[in-house]
Design a protein around this motif. Structure first.
Motif, mmCIF file in Angstrom:
data_model
loop_
_atom_site.group_PDB
_atom_site.id
_atom_site.type_symbol
_atom_site.label_atom_id
_atom_site.label_comp_id
_atom_site.label_asym_id
_atom_site.label_seq_id
_atom_site.Cartn_x
_atom_site.Cartn_y
_atom_site.Cartn_z
ATOM 1 N N GLU A 83 0.829 -1.196 0.000
ATOM 2 C CA GLU A 83 0.000 0.000 0.000
ATOM 3 C C GLU A 83 0.870 1.256 0.000
ATOM 4 O O GLU A 83 0.559 2.250 -0.639
ATOM 5 N N GLN A 84 2.015 1.217 0.695
ATOM 6 C CA GLN A 84 2.900 2.377 0.712
ATOM 7 C C GLN A 84 3.647 2.534 -0.599
ATOM 8 O O GLN A 84 4.062 3.613 -0.962
ATOM 9 N N HIS A 89 -6.878 7.646 -7.400
ATOM 10 C CA HIS A 89 -5.421 7.492 -7.427
ATOM 11 C C HIS A 89 -5.012 7.089 -8.841
ATOM 12 O O HIS A 89 -5.388 6.017 -9.323
ATOM 13 N N LEU A 90 -4.260 7.950 -9.480
ATOM 14 C CA LEU A 90 -3.896 7.722 -10.877
ATOM 15 C C LEU A 90 -2.681 6.810 -10.996
ATOM 16 O O LEU A 90 -1.827 6.776 -10.112
ATOM 17 N N PRO A 91 -2.575 6.082 -12.104
ATOM 18 C CA PRO A 91 -1.411 5.214 -12.310
ATOM 19 C C PRO A 91 -0.207 6.031 -12.752
ATOM 20 O O PRO A 91 -0.299 7.231 -13.027
ATOM 21 N N ASP A 143 -3.171 -2.758 -8.863
ATOM 22 C CA ASP A 143 -4.360 -3.468 -8.397
ATOM 23 C C ASP A 143 -5.039 -4.265 -9.512
ATOM 24 O O ASP A 143 -6.112 -4.825 -9.315
ATOM 25 N N GLY A 144 -4.402 -4.319 -10.688
ATOM 26 C CA GLY A 144 -4.952 -5.073 -11.807
ATOM 27 C C GLY A 144 -5.849 -4.272 -12.733
ATOM 28 O O GLY A 144 -6.295 -4.801 -13.751
ATOM 29 N N THR A 145 -6.118 -3.007 -12.401
ATOM 30 C CA THR A 145 -6.925 -2.168 -13.280
ATOM 31 C C THR A 145 -6.199 -1.953 -14.600
ATOM 32 O O THR A 145 -5.005 -1.676 -14.622
ATOM 33 N N ARG A 146 -6.938 -2.073 -15.708
ATOM 34 C CA ARG A 146 -6.353 -1.846 -17.038
ATOM 35 C C ARG A 146 -6.563 -0.393 -17.427
ATOM 36 O O ARG A 146 -7.677 0.132 -17.314
ATOM 37 N N VAL A 158 -8.134 6.376 -19.200
ATOM 38 C CA VAL A 158 -9.337 5.553 -19.346
ATOM 39 C C VAL A 158 -9.078 4.225 -18.649
ATOM 40 O O VAL A 158 -7.981 3.666 -18.765
ATOM 41 N N ALA A 159 -10.085 3.705 -17.919
ATOM 42 C CA ALA A 159 -9.839 2.527 -17.088
ATOM 43 C C ALA A 159 -10.922 1.469 -17.243
ATOM 44 O O ALA A 159 -12.101 1.774 -17.427
#
Length: 250
Positions: free
Chosen positions: A143-144, A169-171, A185-188, A203-204
């Motif tokens: 998480e950190q 929270h942006l990549p 976290d696996g978000t595309r 875009v997610a």
């Protein structure tokens, strides 16, 4: 419910029909098929299907996986009805007709065009690329380690579509170029810079309900990039006036 099913299959006569029959036998009602790629004897196709809410998606995936040479790249919920050709031009016409709300119009429309969950326009600090490339201090846990930059101010959200999580929270989007990526976290994600004012469109697609979304295909990234470049030309100097929103308004 409406599902998007992405498969890679042999590019030979009968292969597409076999996939379509398998979808039908499993209980899926096909409403749209889009060919994303045909290269090297393989094809990548997106099927938009109506799937009975009470049925188990595992049955659908097992049926497809049993077809020789077929690979299931992702199955995820599609938001809204599938879109046909011409919607990109219509969207840009809306941006041009009301440039004061042009950025919001673009951000709100893109998820529906690409079967995504949400989109956001972010303002990237001028030195973010340099800072994000610097060595990062070790983190005690995952998480950190998740923030995009080690020090200083992170990108600020200028506008987010209604399904965007809050806080957002942006990549890590540097280098600032059109590309796809997967978050911790696996978000595309697919990202595309506007080319001015440090603005970038994010875009997610998110996994949910046991379904795994497909990564953004190169043709989808190109489509997003073309929309962003065209919108940048239409909006011009207005983009230089875009300011981040307060966190409470997201």
């Amino acid at each position: 419910m409406l599902l998007r099913v992405r498969v890679t299959l042999p590019d030979r006569p009968g292969a597409l029909g076999q996939v379509a029959r398998t979808l039908g036998v499993a209980g899926a009602d096909i409403v749209q098929v889009v060919v994303l790629e045909r290269l090297g004897g393989r094809a990548v196709d997106d099927f938009t299907v109506v799937w009975p809410g009470a049925a188990r998606v595992e049955r659908l995936m097992a049926g497809l996986a049993a077809i020789p040479g077929v690979q299931v790249d992702g199955v995820w919920r599609a938001i809204g009805a599938p879109v046909a050709g011409g919607h990109d031009a219509e969207l840009l016409a809306q941006v041009a007709a009301n440039p004061a709300d042009g950025l919001a119009t673009l951000v709100d429309a893109v998820p529906g065009l690409l079967a995504a969950d949400w989109a956001a326009a972010a303002v990237v600090p001028a030195d973010w690329a340099a800072r994000s490339a610097a060595p990062r201090p070790p983190a005690a846990d995952t998480e950190q380690a998740e923030p995009a930059v080690a020090t200083g101010r992170e990108p600020d959200v200028a506008y987010a579509s209604w399904r965007a999580p809050a806080p957002l929270h942006l990549p890590e989007v540097t280098p600032l170029r059109a590309r796809s990526l997967t978050g911790v976290d696996g978000t595309r994600y697919a990202v595309a810079p506007f080319g001015r004012a440090g603005l970038v469109l994010v875009v997610a697609r998110m996994d949910s309900d046991g379904l795994s979304a497909a990564s953004f295909h190169v043709t989808e990234v190109d489509r997003i990039s073309q929309l962003v470049r065209a919108a940048a030309v239409i909006l011009g100097d207005r983009l230089d006036l875009v300011t981040p929103r307060e966190p409470s308004t997201l």
